[in-house]
Design a protein around this motif. Sequence first.
Motif, PDB file in Angstrom:
ATOM      1  N   GLU A  15      15.942   0.759  -9.403  1.00  0.00           N
ATOM      2  CA  GLU A  15      14.813  -0.130  -9.427  1.00  0.00           C
ATOM      3  C   GLU A  15      14.147  -0.295  -7.910  1.00  0.00           C
ATOM      4  N   PHE A  16      14.947  -0.325  -6.769  1.00  0.00           N
ATOM      5  CA  PHE A  16      14.469  -0.365  -5.660  1.00  0.00           C
ATOM      6  C   PHE A  16      13.675   0.878  -5.456  1.00  0.00           C
ATOM      7  N   ALA A  17      14.180   2.222  -5.580  1.00  0.00           N
ATOM      8  CA  ALA A  17      13.759   3.357  -5.226  1.00  0.00           C
ATOM      9  C   ALA A  17      12.436   3.539  -6.024  1.00  0.00           C
ATOM     10  N   GLU A  18      12.375   3.298  -7.413  1.00  0.00           N
ATOM     11  CA  GLU A  18      11.059   3.258  -8.014  1.00  0.00           C
ATOM     12  C   GLU A  18      10.180   2.373  -7.502  1.00  0.00           C
ATOM     13  N   ALA A  19      10.134   1.007  -7.017  1.00  0.00           N
ATOM     14  CA  ALA A  19       9.292   0.189  -6.571  1.00  0.00           C
ATOM     15  C   ALA A  19       9.068   0.523  -5.318  1.00  0.00           C
ATOM     16  N   ALA A  20       9.990   1.126  -4.395  1.00  0.00           N
ATOM     17  CA  ALA A  20       9.837   1.536  -2.985  1.00  0.00           C
ATOM     18  C   ALA A  20       8.544   2.488  -2.955  1.00  0.00           C
ATOM     19  N   ASP A  21       8.959   3.637  -3.925  1.00  0.00           N
ATOM     20  CA  ASP A  21       8.156   4.904  -3.905  1.00  0.00           C
ATOM     21  C   ASP A  21       6.579   4.288  -4.444  1.00  0.00           C
ATOM     22  N   ALA A  22       6.540   3.477  -5.459  1.00  0.00           N
ATOM     23  CA  ALA A  22       5.434   2.867  -5.899  1.00  0.00           C
ATOM     24  C   ALA A  22       4.584   2.259  -4.804  1.00  0.00           C
ATOM     25  N   ALA A  23       5.345   1.231  -3.793  1.00  0.00           N
ATOM     26  CA  ALA A  23       4.839   0.641  -2.873  1.00  0.00           C
ATOM     27  C   ALA A  23       3.926   1.928  -1.992  1.00  0.00           C
ATOM     28  N   TRP A  24       4.799   2.925  -1.862  1.00  0.00           N
ATOM     29  CA  TRP A  24       4.425   3.698  -0.536  1.00  0.00           C
ATOM     30  C   TRP A  24       2.929   4.486  -1.171  1.00  0.00           C
ATOM     31  N   ALA A  25       3.099   4.720  -2.382  1.00  0.00           N
ATOM     32  CA  ALA A  25       2.158   5.383  -3.112  1.00  0.00           C
ATOM     33  C   ALA A  25       0.798   4.567  -3.156  1.00  0.00           C
ATOM     34  N   ALA A  26       0.948   3.364  -3.447  1.00  0.00           N
ATOM     35  CA  ALA A  26       0.060   2.361  -3.482  1.00  0.00           C
ATOM     36  C   ALA A  26      -0.842   2.027  -1.787  1.00  0.00           C
ATOM     37  N   ALA A  27       0.219   1.842  -0.791  1.00  0.00           N
ATOM     38  CA  ALA A  27      -0.012   2.007   0.602  1.00  0.00           C
ATOM     39  C   ALA A  27      -1.023   3.026   1.096  1.00  0.00           C
ATOM     40  N   TRP A  28      -0.477   4.322   0.541  1.00  0.00           N
ATOM     41  CA  TRP A  28      -1.273   5.350   0.894  1.00  0.00           C
ATOM     42  C   TRP A  28      -2.682   5.489   0.348  1.00  0.00           C
ATOM     43  N   ALA A  29      -2.629   4.952  -0.774  1.00  0.00           N
ATOM     44  CA  ALA A  29      -4.004   5.048  -1.807  1.00  0.00           C
ATOM     45  C   ALA A  29      -5.098   4.050  -1.029  1.00  0.00           C
ATOM     46  N   VAL A  30      -4.647   2.903  -0.772  1.00  0.00           N
ATOM     47  CA  VAL A  30      -5.290   1.857   0.164  1.00  0.00           C
ATOM     48  C   VAL A  30      -5.788   2.470   1.563  1.00  0.00           C
ATOM     49  N   ALA A  31      -5.148   3.496   2.148  1.00  0.00           N
ATOM     50  CA  ALA A  31      -5.585   3.999   3.338  1.00  0.00           C
ATOM     51  C   ALA A  31      -6.531   5.376   2.979  1.00  0.00           C
ATOM     52  N   ASP A  32      -6.589   5.444   1.754  1.00  0.00           N
ATOM     53  CA  ASP A  32      -7.658   6.719   1.242  1.00  0.00           C
ATOM     54  C   ASP A  32      -6.964   8.094   1.899  1.00  0.00           C
ATOM     55  N   VAL A  33      -5.668   8.235   1.621  1.00  0.00           N
ATOM     56  CA  VAL A  33      -4.912   9.416   1.781  1.00  0.00           C
ATOM     57  C   VAL A  33      -4.611   9.851   0.409  1.00  0.00           C
ATOM     58  N   ALA A  34      -5.254  10.486  -0.147  1.00  0.00           N
ATOM     59  CA  ALA A  34      -5.273  11.163  -1.610  1.00  0.00           C
ATOM     60  C   ALA A  34      -4.002  12.148  -1.668  1.00  0.00           C
ATOM     61  N   ASP A  35      -3.886  12.918  -0.686  1.00  0.00           N
ATOM     62  CA  ASP A  35      -2.875  13.916  -0.517  1.00  0.00           C
ATOM     63  C   ASP A  35      -1.345  13.224  -0.622  1.00  0.00           C
ATOM     64  N   ALA A  36      -1.213  12.165   0.276  1.00  0.00           N
ATOM     65  CA  ALA A  36      -0.013  11.527   0.609  1.00  0.00           C
ATOM     66  C   ALA A  36       0.383  10.544  -0.888  1.00  0.00           C
ATOM     67  N   ALA A  37      -0.698  10.131  -1.331  1.00  0.00           N
ATOM     68  CA  ALA A  37      -0.448   9.487  -2.819  1.00  0.00           C
ATOM     69  C   ALA A  37       0.115  10.404  -3.755  1.00  0.00           C
ATOM     70  N   ASP A  38      -0.377  11.490  -3.900  1.00  0.00           N
ATOM     71  CA  ASP A  38      -0.350  12.275  -4.910  1.00  0.00           C
ATOM     72  C   ASP A  38       1.218  12.898  -4.621  1.00  0.00           C
ATOM     73  N   TYR A  39       1.464  13.253  -3.533  1.00  0.00           N
ATOM     74  CA  TYR A  39       2.921  13.432  -2.995  1.00  0.00           C
ATOM     75  C   TYR A  39       4.011  12.324  -3.620  1.00  0.00           C
ATOM     76  N   CYS A  40       3.583  11.100  -3.197  1.00  0.00           N
ATOM     77  CA  CYS A  40       4.511   9.883  -3.498  1.00  0.00           C
ATOM     78  C   CYS A  40       4.669   9.853  -4.995  1.00  0.00           C
ATOM     79  N   VAL A  41       3.528  10.127  -6.070  1.00  0.00           N
ATOM     80  CA  VAL A  41       3.486  10.108  -7.155  1.00  0.00           C
ATOM     81  C   VAL A  41       4.313  11.038  -7.730  1.00  0.00           C
TER      82      VAL A  41
END
Length: 77
Positions: A42-68
Motif C-alpha cells: 500500500e505504501f509503494a502504491e501511494a508513494a508512486d501516486a504521490a510522486w506522479a501527482a507531484a510531477w504533474a503539478v510541476a508540469d513534467v508530463a514525461d516524469a508523470a508518465d514514467y511514474c504511472v
Amino acid sequence: MNKHIEVVKKWLNDPDSVSRKELKDNDDAAHAAARDADTAAEFAEAADAAWAAAWAVADVADAADYCVKRYEELSNG
C-alpha cells in the motif's frame, strides 16, 4: 485501480481536464495515503501516486508518465 493514478492519467490524456487545484488536492491526498498506509504494498502504491501527482503539478508530463508506468509495473495493473 489507484484513484490518485487515475487523476494523473486523466491529466496526461487531457491536461485541460484537471485543474491545478485538483492536481494539488490529489498530491496532498496521495501523500496522506502514503503516511497512513499499513502495508509495504500500500505504501509503494501511494508513494508512486504521490510522486506522479507531484510531477504533474510541476508540469513534467514525461516524469508523470514514467511514474504511472512504474506504478502499473509494481502493481501488475
